[in-house]
Write a protein that holds these residues in place. Structure first.
Motif, PDB file in Angstrom:
ATOM      1  N   ARG A 354       0.824  -1.211   0.000  1.00 33.60           N
ATOM      2  CA  ARG A 354       0.000   0.000   0.000  1.00 33.60           C
ATOM      3  C   ARG A 354       0.849   1.248   0.000  1.00 33.60           C
ATOM      4  O   ARG A 354       0.445   2.292  -0.530  1.00 33.60           O
ATOM      5  N   LEU A 358       0.643   4.111  -3.176  1.00 37.08           N
ATOM      6  CA  LEU A 358      -0.028   5.322  -2.696  1.00 37.08           C
ATOM      7  C   LEU A 358      -0.276   6.418  -3.741  1.00 37.08           C
ATOM      8  O   LEU A 358      -1.413   6.836  -3.923  1.00 37.08           O
ATOM      9  N   VAL A 361      -2.789   5.108  -6.677  1.00 41.13           N
ATOM     10  CA  VAL A 361      -3.833   4.149  -6.328  1.00 41.13           C
ATOM     11  C   VAL A 361      -5.054   4.357  -7.235  1.00 41.13           C
ATOM     12  O   VAL A 361      -5.788   3.421  -7.533  1.00 41.13           O
ATOM     13  N   HIS A 362      -5.220   5.593  -7.746  1.00 43.30           N
ATOM     14  CA  HIS A 362      -6.366   5.806  -8.641  1.00 43.30           C
ATOM     15  C   HIS A 362      -6.176   5.078  -9.977  1.00 43.30           C
ATOM     16  O   HIS A 362      -7.142   4.690 -10.608  1.00 43.30           O
ATOM     17  N   SER A 365      -7.351   1.479  -9.716  1.00 46.45           N
ATOM     18  CA  SER A 365      -8.723   1.311  -9.267  1.00 46.45           C
ATOM     19  C   SER A 365      -9.658   1.260 -10.466  1.00 46.45           C
ATOM     20  O   SER A 365      -9.364   1.789 -11.532  1.00 46.45           O
ATOM     21  N   GLY A 368     -13.474   3.536  -8.747  1.00 45.21           N
ATOM     22  CA  GLY A 368     -13.172   3.957  -7.388  1.00 45.21           C
ATOM     23  C   GLY A 368     -12.768   2.842  -6.448  1.00 45.21           C
ATOM     24  O   GLY A 368     -12.323   3.093  -5.344  1.00 45.21           O
ATOM     25  N   VAL A 369     -12.939   1.597  -6.889  1.00 45.49           N
ATOM     26  CA  VAL A 369     -12.599   0.474  -6.012  1.00 45.49           C
ATOM     27  C   VAL A 369     -11.182   0.017  -6.336  1.00 45.49           C
ATOM     28  O   VAL A 369     -10.845  -0.232  -7.494  1.00 45.49           O
ATOM     29  N   VAL A 370     -10.350  -0.072  -5.299  1.00 49.39           N
ATOM     30  CA  VAL A 370      -8.961  -0.477  -5.504  1.00 49.39           C
ATOM     31  C   VAL A 370      -8.910  -1.930  -5.934  1.00 49.39           C
ATOM     32  O   VAL A 370      -9.519  -2.793  -5.309  1.00 49.39           O
ATOM     33  N   ARG A 372      -7.136  -4.872  -5.623  1.00 46.94           N
ATOM     34  CA  ARG A 372      -6.078  -5.296  -4.698  1.00 46.94           C
ATOM     35  C   ARG A 372      -5.102  -6.253  -5.349  1.00 46.94           C
ATOM     36  O   ARG A 372      -3.917  -6.248  -5.034  1.00 46.94           O
ATOM     37  N   GLU A 375      -2.729  -4.200  -7.254  1.00 51.60           N
ATOM     38  CA  GLU A 375      -1.875  -3.464  -6.321  1.00 51.60           C
ATOM     39  C   GLU A 375      -0.745  -4.357  -5.807  1.00 51.60           C
ATOM     40  O   GLU A 375       0.424  -3.961  -5.788  1.00 51.60           O
TER      41      GLU A 375
END
Lengths: 503, 331
Positions: A354, A358, A361-362, A365, A368-370, A372, A375
């Motif tokens: 994370r 940082l 992160v947009h 996504s 709007g939902v990350v 994961r 990531e």
């Protein structure tokens, strides 16, 4: 030199865990002399000061004051024995909520034998005596909170001098003062020198050092690296001893830029600073070096939209560039790996993955939902790219070593393509292996962007950069291609005798 | 995982399970669906407020005005329907607007005028406690009340509005689940998803954990903080709507415990699953924990005045769990 020293440090040693901070420091101070102590970050200056001011105790070695053993266990004890320290943070030395008179006599209000009730007239009278002796012309009834930083500094020193010490230690006293404010401080120091106080003055500012120093001692890696006592003082030599070059650099195969990316014309960082010109090109790594407090971070923050330039214009890819905030800068492809990662970089509640994701992160996504999975995938890629030593991408940041934390901070910004990558003191608190990993990664990926590093240590610049620019007093004073660098000229420029407006 | 880690992670959930087992053995009827629903209903208002304040805790702030936002919304709902003679929809929208507006003002005072969060929202709390009484000169609002000018209020509570507080949905048994419990569950799921899974929630956590790092990563720190206070205000106003619907009047004496209970639930939430930070799931469990405890004690005929003591003791234990046992420094 003349007479016997009043304060003698011999073979002082101190370790914090496995970290040997002081490796046998010898230092002597003479009455009526200003000894300047120079040292880069982590050289051990603060530790030395803390030992002689009674905050830490030494592991080995001796300290003598006027021929007597001196090993204070508390700051108050050091002060009573006659060694007074004014610390870097000005507000440590004053109580803002009280008036000047109370501050000047604060030490008489506590301790044994102090009267229970305060007598305002007596406080005023005693404060007046202290102020007069120091040549301090301040309204004694004014609250310290209403004073300027410079006046607070003078009050802190005057308060310290009320004990009539034999030794006065000033730890970077001008770091937050303007030059005219500093002049008042220097006048006070001259007065104390004339009274026969032995002064240890710790600073990075060459202009202060030239103004005050009777002799210079350079500290490097926990040991004295040079003493300079013969007039005229060898300032370049002192800088060299402090920053020095270790032998056996990996020679950098210096490249030149293949297309311009960023340029600045007539850039001024603050009102009193000379304007300068700066070009950064695609494919090259430029290191901007200079002592602490010469404006390196100010320039980095200007490029990243954290502060506005005082004058001049900037262009990125030929278009005018004047970012209003970091988001704006990032949007235009200008990224900053900020210095002091614990304050400006790491989000302690986030794990490694994370922290890496940082800023972008947009982009990871959907609606709007990350995502994961994406990531963690990105984190695993960056762990492999930079060789971050960890168990998994879900490790907490505090579980990583300093070098690996810093790699994560760099990885955060290498994960997306940039036009201009800025790194402010990227090797601070980083072990040598991690430093090499980061530097070689920067060089390997440099082709697609312009890269600029801000470093105090010359070694770091010589190891990493294609081109080295020297900064002094908030302007650029020298330029060197990293191929057979003229070290004498470079050091002279760092020490503040460079060609104005060059580069 | 050693015993200590296990205790930090599952201690509170184990304690909750233990309480349920204890109460079902010690009392009769504790495990019935009706009792479960009753517990949920008793915590629905504080739970909703606690979920809102969790958003401000996440960005490193605090909102002490939630209790007074809720009672202001309650008074506003009653005023809109009874005095202004409007319908349920207008009343609900007016309340939500008040919540959002107060949250926005809180956020602006804190982010732009640089008043510390606790002080700003404390001031707002006093302001609202006074403000909500001005239109009726300190009187409670009910249908047929006498207005300050001597006339009689002509309006009344819209039945559709009252249904928010009194309607029960069929679930397994007929007429089992009150609307307020449904609202609580929906809001809990929403805010939990928002904080845990969206990039907005992620950046709110970043702002709360290290605002400078968030700013340097390009996040609009102030905007996130202001949004957190707006969320908190809106959630509190929803609590106020449900309170008005349950009471059927605008009662100036009600809602006194809302703030402290909600804050306690959110802080207990720090200890759930060893999170050591504000989180929506923990807040919901915290609210439930308080509800179970109080309901069980009531059924065991423990006097009412010991309940505040028990709540306080639970809060202290939870905070010790969070700040001492886990060894991580939060906030």
């Amino acid at each position: 030199m003349q007479g016997t020293p009043v304060f003698v440090v011999k073979g002082l040693m101190k370790s914090f865990g496995p970290n040997r901070v002081l490796k046998g420091v010898d230092l002597d101070l003479h009455p009526g002399q200003v000894t300047v102590l120079m040292g880069a970050n982590g050289a051990g200056k603060s530790t030395l000061v803390k030992i002689v001011s009674g905050i830490h105790s030494a592991d080995g070695g001796t300290v003598e004051l006027s021929g007597q053993a001196f090993a204070p266990s508390t700051p108050a004890e050091a002060m009573r024995a006659g060694v007074v320290t004014v610390h870097q943070a000005i507000n440590d030395g004053v109580v803002p909520a009280l008036d000047v008179a109370s501050n000047l006599t604060l030490d008489r209000m506590s301790g044994k034998g102090a009267p229970l009730l305060l007598n305002p007239r007596r406080i005023r009278r005693e404060a007046r005596e202290v102020a007069d002796r120091m040549g301090l012309s301040l309204d004694l009834s004014k609250e310290v909170a209403d004073l300027t930083l410079a006046d607070r500094q003078l009050v802190a020193i005057a308060r310290a001098m009320a004990h009539r010490p034999k030794v006065l230690i000033l730890d970077e006293p001008t770091s937050s003062l303007s030059s005219s404010e500093a002049d008042r401080l220097f006048a006070l120091i001259d007065r104390l020198r004339a009274e026969g106080v032995a002064i240890l003055y710790i600073s990075h500012r060459m202009s202060d050092i030239r103004r005050l120093a009777d002799r210079i001692v350079s500290l490097r890696d926990g040991a004295i690296a040079g003493r300079f006592e013969d007039k005229p003082l060898d300032y370049s030599g002192a800088v060299d001893a402090m920053l020095g070059r270790k032998s056996g650099h990996d020679a950098v195969d210096a490249r030149s830029a293949h297309a311009p990316v960023f340029s600045a014309e007539g850039l001024r960082l603050h009102a009193g600073a000379e304007p300068f010109h700066l070009d950064l090109g695609k494919g090259e790594i430029v290191a901007i070096t200079g002592l602490v407090g010469v404006g390196k971070t100010a320039l980095a923050e200007t490029l990243f939209g954290l502060r506005r330039p005082f004058g001049g214009s900037m262009r990125l890819d030929g278009r005018p560039y004047l970012p209003t905030n970091p988001a704006d800068a990032i949007g235009q492809g200008v990224f900053l790996v900020a210095k002091d990662r614990a304050d400006n970089g790491i989000v302690p509640e986030f794990n490694l993955a994370r922290n890496v994701s940082l800023p972008f992160v947009h982009r990871l996504s959907r609606f709007g939902v990350v995502r994961r999975g994406a990531e963690r995938q990105r984190a695993r890629e960056q762990i492999a790219e930079l060789g971050i030593v960890c168990r998994t991408e879900r490790d907490e940041m505090y579980a990583l070593s300093g070098g690996n934390q810093q790699k994560a901070m760099v990885a955060r910004w290498l994960a997306e393509p940039s036009r201009l990558l800025i790194l402010d003191e990227p090797f601070q608190g980083v072990d040598i292996a991690a430093r090499h990993d980061i530097a070689s990664k920067l060089r390997a990926t440099a082709d697609s962007r312009a890269t600029v590093l801000f470093v105090t240590e010359l070694d770091e610049a010589l190891e990493t950069a294609d081109r080295i620019l020297v900064m002094s007093e908030h302007t650029l004073v020298g330029e060197h291609v990293n191929r057979g660098v003229d070290m004498e000229r470079l050091l002279a420029e760092v020490a503040g005798r460079g060609l104005r407006g060059a580069a | 995982m050693n015993l200590r880690e296990f205790a930090i992670r599952y201690g509170f959930l184990a304690l909750l399970a233990g309480l349920v087992v204890f109460f079902s053995l010690a009392t009769s009827g504790f495990t019935s669906p009706q009792a479960a629903v009753f517990i949920l209903q008793s915590v629905s208002l504080t739970g909703i407020l606690a979920l809102g304040v969790t958003a401000t805790l996440v960005v490193g702030g605090f909102d002490l005005s939630i209790g007074s936002i809720a009672t202001s919304a309650m008074m506003a709902a009653a005023y809109v329907m009874v005095v202004l003679e409007q319908n349920a929809l207008v009343a609900v929208l007016a309340c939500l607007a008040i919540g959002a507006l107060v949250g926005l003002i809180n956020g602006i005072i804190i982010c732009y005028l640089r008043v510390p969060d606790l002080l700003a929202t404390l001031g707002m709390m006093f302001l609202l406690i006074g403000l909500q009484r001005i239109p009726t000169e300190g009187r409670s609002i009910a249908a047929g009340m006498t207005m300050p000018d001597g006339s009689t209020a002509a309006g009344q509570f819209d039945p559709a509005f009252l249904a928010l507080g009194r309607h029960r949905f069929d679930f397994i048994l007929p007429d089992l689940v009150p609307a307020s419990v449904v609202v609580l569950i929906v809001l809990a799921v929403l805010i939990w998803f928002f904080l845990e899974y969206t990039r907005f929630g992620r950046l709110m956590y970043a702002v709360g954990s290290n605002a400078r790092a968030a700013e340097f990563a390009g996040a609009p720190v102030r905007a996130y903080k202001i949004w957190a206070y707006i969320i908190s205000g809106v959630f509190a106003s929803i609590g106020g709507i449900l309170l008005a619907a349950r009471l059927g009047r605008g009662d100036i004496a009600s809602g006194n415990n809302l703030l402290l209970d909600a804050v306690a639930a959110a802080l207990i939430g720090y200890a759930v699953l060893g999170a050591s930070k504000p989180n929506a799931f923990g807040t919901a469990i915290g609210a439930l924990f308080v509800g179970v405890l109080l309901q069980g004690l009531t059924m065991m005929n423990v006097p009412y005045y010991t309940q505040d003591f028990v709540k306080g003791a639970v809060l202290v234990v939870a905070l010790v769990f969070t700040f001492s046992l886990s060894g991580r420094t939060a906030r």
